[in-house]
Enzyme design. Structure first.
Site, PDB file in Angstrom:
ATOM      1  N   MET A 199      -1.570  -9.085   9.111  1.00 38.31           N
ATOM      2  CA  MET A 199      -0.722  -8.523   8.043  1.00 38.31           C
ATOM      3  C   MET A 199      -0.809  -7.012   8.086  1.00 38.31           C
ATOM      4  O   MET A 199      -1.896  -6.437   8.241  1.00 38.31           O
ATOM      5  CB  MET A 199      -1.218  -9.007   6.693  1.00 38.31           C
ATOM      6  CG  MET A 199      -1.081 -10.487   6.562  1.00 38.31           C
ATOM      7  SD  MET A 199      -0.105 -10.911   5.148  1.00 38.31           S
ATOM      8  CE  MET A 199      -0.130 -12.680   5.272  1.00 38.31           C
ATOM      9  N   HIS A 247      -4.416  -6.433   1.518  1.00 35.18           N
ATOM     10  CA  HIS A 247      -4.961  -5.588   0.439  1.00 35.18           C
ATOM     11  C   HIS A 247      -5.467  -6.456  -0.724  1.00 35.18           C
ATOM     12  O   HIS A 247      -6.502  -6.170  -1.326  1.00 35.18           O
ATOM     13  CB  HIS A 247      -3.879  -4.664  -0.117  1.00 35.18           C
ATOM     14  CG  HIS A 247      -3.330  -3.681   0.860  1.00 35.18           C
ATOM     15  ND1 HIS A 247      -2.039  -3.752   1.329  1.00 35.18           N
ATOM     16  CD2 HIS A 247      -3.885  -2.596   1.454  1.00 35.18           C
ATOM     17  CE1 HIS A 247      -1.811  -2.756   2.156  1.00 35.18           C
ATOM     18  NE2 HIS A 247      -2.918  -2.036   2.261  1.00 35.18           N
ATOM     19  N   GLY A 267     -10.396  -3.263   5.144  1.00 33.08           N
ATOM     20  CA  GLY A 267     -10.038  -4.371   6.027  1.00 33.08           C
ATOM     21  C   GLY A 267     -10.532  -4.128   7.445  1.00 33.08           C
ATOM     22  O   GLY A 267     -10.497  -3.004   7.941  1.00 33.08           O
ATOM     23  N   GLU A 268     -10.953  -5.220   8.089  1.00 37.33           N
ATOM     24  CA  GLU A 268     -11.338  -5.114   9.506  1.00 37.33           C
ATOM     25  C   GLU A 268     -10.127  -4.895  10.401  1.00 37.33           C
ATOM     26  O   GLU A 268     -10.283  -4.583  11.572  1.00 37.33           O
ATOM     27  CB  GLU A 268     -12.073  -6.391   9.938  1.00 37.33           C
ATOM     28  CG  GLU A 268     -13.467  -6.462   9.344  1.00 37.33           C
ATOM     29  CD  GLU A 268     -14.252  -7.684   9.798  1.00 37.33           C
ATOM     30  OE1 GLU A 268     -15.472  -7.706   9.575  1.00 37.33           O
ATOM     31  OE2 GLU A 268     -13.650  -8.630  10.340  1.00 37.33           O
TER      32      GLU A 268
END
Ligand code: PAF
Length: 283
Positions: A186, A39, A149-150
């Site tokens: 993550m 993030h 995010g990918e």
């Protein structure tokens, strides 16, 4: 210094109206909190690309299939605000639920096609919940740019499609997945893994990289997927929900890497559902 926390749409609009009056570009980073390095990399990208950055934190009830998952979702607003402090974002929008879903709220945004595969069938209603809340957050934040995010690649494409289809003037950016040194993507779900579970989970990215390399060398996906599934199960994963090779733009299923592709895997380790995807070079 931590950024101001805004809880009402009126407070948010007061800021965004002023920023737009000054011709400033507004970037939004939608999150559900429990922030990790992934993030924070989005906040960093937004800072680099925009004059003003809003991070939103809203645990969206509409995207959870199971009430217990919603109830157990970590709520760590204070820690999240502290983690964001070094990024000097301009506002953290933590809307009260009625600001997002006021009494009588009756609209659902549904994106067909891109949601029919992978996460869609496994999580009924999930993408409608995501598309609905993201549409609201884009409009509430009056954002010019948005950062995702990918790691949740299918979500990224769904959100981009939704914004285009509804003429919401937001440019949607996808940012690379942030990984642990072991390669594990993550995710707030990693916190649920025991130390044994973590060791199992670390195999996922290694197996995926091997498959991606074999594909780039011209391998046939069906054979490689079978082998990858066996390796994941042997490493301790209890179930592999899917291993897919798909076109990076349309998510159409591919038999080999004959064009820009992504490899997707979802599997269970230690009672935790883990998802990941990586780009695959064309053969
Ligand atoms: O990826 C997430 O955290 C959520 O799906 C999002 C985009 C913030 C919508 O609630």
């Amino acid at each position: 210094m931590t950024a101001p926390i805004l809880r009402s749409l009126a407070e948010l609009r007061a800021k965004t109206t002023e920023w737009h009056r000054d011709d400033e570009m507004i970037g939004v980073v939608p999150t559900m909190g429990a922030l990790h390095e992934g993030h924070l990399s989005l906040a960093q990208a937004a800072k680099e690309g925009c004059d003003r950055v809003i991070v939103t934190i809203f645990v969206n009830p509409k995207q959870f299939n199971k009430p217990e998952d919603l109830a157990n979702y970590p709520r760590t607003e204070h820690e999240d605000a502290k983690k964001l402090a070094p990024y000097e974002v301009d506002a953290i929008y933590v809307p009260d639920p009625q600001e997002v879903y006021p009494e009588g709220f009756s609209t659902t945004v549904s994106v067909s096609g891109l949601t029919d595969m992978m996460e869609g069938p496994f999580r009924p209603g999930h993408f409608e919940g995501v598309a609905t809340v993201v549409a609201k957050l884009f409009l509430q934040a009056q954002a010019d740019r948005a950062y995702f995010g990918e790691k949740d690649y299918q979500q990224l494409l769904v959100v981009r499609r939704m914004a285009r289809d509804l003429d919401i003037p937001v440019e949607v950016f996808g940012c690379p997945t942030v990984r642990e040194p072991s390669g594990l993507a993550m995710s707030s779900r990693n916190l649920l893994l025991s130390s044994d579970g973590l060791k199992i989970a670390e195999h996922m990215h290694k197996v995926m990289r091997q498959v991606a390399q074999n594909l780039a060398e011209g391998g046939d996906f069906a054979t490689l997927a079978q082998d990858a599934k066996a390796r994941l199960l042997a490493a301790g994963f209890s179930e592999v929900e899917y291993i897919d090779l798909r076109c990076a733009e349309t998510l159409e299923s591919l038999p080999n890497a004959n064009r820009p592709a992504r490899l997707f895997v979802t599997a269970w380790a230690d009672g935790v559902r883990l998802i990941d995807n990586i780009p695959v070079d064309s053969a």
